[in-house]
Motif scaffolding. Structure first.
Motif, PDB file in Angstrom:
ATOM      1  N   VAL A   4      -0.903  -0.667  -5.665  1.00 31.54           N
ATOM      2  CA  VAL A   4      -0.832  -0.360  -4.232  1.00 31.54           C
ATOM      3  C   VAL A   4      -2.085   0.381  -3.765  1.00 31.54           C
ATOM      4  O   VAL A   4      -2.256   0.597  -2.571  1.00 31.54           O
ATOM      5  N   CYS A   5      -2.951   0.768  -4.722  1.00 28.17           N
ATOM      6  CA  CYS A   5      -4.239   1.365  -4.346  1.00 28.17           C
ATOM      7  C   CYS A   5      -5.391   0.372  -4.502  1.00 28.17           C
ATOM      8  O   CYS A   5      -6.559   0.763  -4.525  1.00 28.17           O
ATOM      9  N   SER A   6      -5.059  -0.899  -4.623  1.00 29.23           N
ATOM     10  CA  SER A   6      -6.107  -1.907  -4.838  1.00 29.23           C
ATOM     11  C   SER A   6      -7.105  -1.937  -3.692  1.00 29.23           C
ATOM     12  O   SER A   6      -8.314  -2.096  -3.910  1.00 29.23           O
ATOM     13  N   THR A   7      -6.630  -1.765  -2.463  1.00 36.98           N
ATOM     14  CA  THR A   7      -7.560  -1.797  -1.327  1.00 36.98           C
ATOM     15  C   THR A   7      -8.424  -0.545  -1.287  1.00 36.98           C
ATOM     16  O   THR A   7      -9.554  -0.583  -0.792  1.00 36.98           O
ATOM     17  N   VAL A   8      -7.896   0.574  -1.813  1.00 33.59           N
ATOM     18  CA  VAL A   8      -8.691   1.797  -1.903  1.00 33.59           C
ATOM     19  C   VAL A   8      -9.881   1.573  -2.837  1.00 33.59           C
ATOM     20  O   VAL A   8     -11.029   1.928  -2.525  1.00 33.59           O
ATOM     21  N   GLN A  18       0.855  -1.182   0.000  1.00 35.30           N
ATOM     22  CA  GLN A  18       0.000   0.000   0.000  1.00 35.30           C
ATOM     23  C   GLN A  18       0.892   1.234   0.000  1.00 35.30           C
ATOM     24  O   GLN A  18       2.130   1.123   0.000  1.00 35.30           O
ATOM     25  N   TRP A  20      -4.179   8.770  -0.150  1.00 32.01           N
ATOM     26  CA  TRP A  20      -4.320   7.384   0.275  1.00 32.01           C
ATOM     27  C   TRP A  20      -3.170   6.942   1.195  1.00 32.01           C
ATOM     28  O   TRP A  20      -2.717   5.823   1.152  1.00 32.01           O
ATOM     29  N   SER A  68       2.368   4.601   1.848  1.00 32.64           N
ATOM     30  CA  SER A  68       2.687   5.163   3.160  1.00 32.64           C
ATOM     31  C   SER A  68       3.525   6.411   2.890  1.00 32.64           C
ATOM     32  O   SER A  68       3.468   6.968   1.785  1.00 32.64           O
TER      33      SER A  68
END
Length: 477
Positions: free
Chosen positions: A372-376, A156, A443, A158
């Protein structure tokens, strides 16, 4: 006469600050022992034991006349280190008034604990200084977007500062425990041959109140917050183990920081710094190795080795005590403090000199941004009424099918937005997805706030220990 080659202590001579070296030098130990004898003599005289003033004065006058070679010759003859130092000091002073009612461990255990306590306090101060420098780095980069990794794989978003704060928090936890340990650290005090203080009690004509006053005076001299009341000839060696465990906790955070910095340096994302005349390789002129961070990692392993040695003494006491622990403690105690001191010196240096490559960080972000924005995207789909598992499968399928190095002319984030916008399992259109992926700074979660909280926590320690503000590392080899 045949020349005698001197073999240096590699830890002490190569990695350790002068202040820590002096704390554990043999000359310093002899001086601390003489101070201890002087304090006991004066206290005994104050409590009615007959000791001439001129004798105390004579011992004071020769306190700094330390001839280590002469003491060593005496020890070769006597095969007893403390007796050798007693006889040396008495001959210099011309009196025989020291060590009355004492056993060797009354002297050596208390003095060694004093060395430990002084060393722990130096480690505490240097850790506070390091945390201040780390906090400055965190504050500078708390909003600098970083591709965070788990299993060393992009995960993700950071921030650079948040990553540094992660290691800083572990160091803070170690510092808190070390501080508590220092403030509650018990010294052995005067206990005699088996712990009953028989000889001192006899010397004071059986006056228990006078004996308590003597112990209190010596505790005051040693700077002890408290003394043990029922130890045998030796203090519990579990205390040595605890001392080094606290060092290891601090060392762990520093070592993890160094290992991650080495990984980032290898990817060109960050650097520990490289000086104008520094050489990275004798073979490859272009090399810029993270050699100081490698040193930090290596010294962490050395410290763990000394910790293992000292843990073997914990729970191994025979009756009221013996000296089988002596050889281990002579090596492992200074060695442990040399290891953490060398690590802190290297850590302070890296914090002064490190930097980051913002262009490389941006390039890594661009390459990994949609993934890395897949969970967003997943959470936004759920919020808009989509099925979590359906959305998870869709995002997974499209993410894995995109080649970051594709020649299609579309950036990975553009390609992912196009595909997901056409997938009925995702309740978002291409424009909405693109807008989300175009704002990576949105994010970071709580990364900037978490980093700022670390900064505040670290700086609170510098207010308590203001001497840390001016502390700088010595030049490294």
């Amino acid at each position: 006469m045949k020349d005698t080659e001197i073999f240096p202590d590699v830890l002490a001579s190569r990695y350790v600050s002068r202040e820590m070296q002096e704390c554990w030098s043999l000359k310093n130990k002899v001086l601390l022992e003489r101070d201890f004898w002087l304090a006991v003599m004066q206290a005994q005289k104050d409590l009615g034991i007959e000791i001439p003033d001129e004798a105390i004065q004579a011992y004071k006058q020769v306190r700094e006349s330390v001839d280590l070679a002469s003491i060593a010759l005496r020890e070769q003859k006597l095969r007893h280190d403390v007796k050798a130092r007693i006889e040396e000091y008495c001959e210099l002073a011309g009196h025989q008034q020291i060590h009355k009612g004492l056993t060797s461990r009354d002297l050596t255990d208390n003095v060694e604990q004093l060395q430990i306590l002084q060393s722990l306090k130096l480690v505490r101060l240097k850790t506070v200084a390091a945390l201040k420098k780390l906090a400055q780095r965190v504050d500078e980069t708390k909003s600098l977007v970083l591709v965070a990794r788990t299993h060393n794989v992009p995960a993700q978003l950071s921030s650079f500062g948040r990553r540094l704060a992660m290691f800083g928090e572990e160091i803070l936890l170690g510092l808190e425990k070390l501080d508590q340990f220092i403030e509650a650290y018990p010294l052995r005090g005067l206990k005699g041959a088996v712990g009953t203080r028989l000889d001192l009690l006899q010397l004071l004509d059986g006056k228990s109140d006078a004996l308590e006053k003597l112990d209190q005076k010596i505790a005051l001299h040693l700077g002890a917050s408290r003394t043990l009341f029922a130890s045998g000839q030796v203090y519990p060696r579990s205390l040595d183990q605890q001392s080094v465990q606290h060092l290891q906790t601090i060392s762990s955070g520093i070592s993890s920081f160094a290992k991650t910095l080495r990984l980032m340096a290898g990817a060109g994302l960050a650097s520990e710094g490289f000086q104008k005349d520094q050489v990275g390789s004798s073979a490859m002129p272009h090399k810029q190795n993270a050699r100081t961070s490698e040193r930090i990692s290596g010294l962490h392993h050395v410290l763990r080795g000394y910790g293992s040695m000292l843990s073997g003494l914990s729970g191994d006491q025979w009756n009221e005590g013996d000296v089988s622990c002596s050889v281990v403690r002579r090596v492992a105690l200074p060695g442990a403090f040399f290891s953490i001191d060398g690590q802190l010196e290297a850590f302070l240096t890296v914090l002064n000199e490190m930097g980051f490559n913002e262009n490389a960080l941006q390039a890594e972000l661009e390459k990994n941004l949609p993934f890395v924005c897949s969970t967003v995207l997943l959470m936004e789909s759920v919020k808009r009424g989509g099925g979590r598992e359906d959305a998870h499968h869709a995002i997974r399928e499209h993410s894995l099918s995109i080649n970051p190095d594709s020649q299609s002319g579309l950036l990975p984030r553009q390609e992912l937005a196009r595909r997901l916008g056409q997938d009925l399992r995702i309740p978002l259109d291409e424009t909405q997805i693109s807008e989300m992926l175009d704002r990576p700074q949105n994010w970071l979660g709580n990364a900037p706030e978490q980093a700022q909280f670390f900064v505040e926590q670290a700086l609170a320690w510098t207010r308590r220990f203001p001497d840390s503000n001016s502390l700088e590392p010595e030049p490294l080899l």
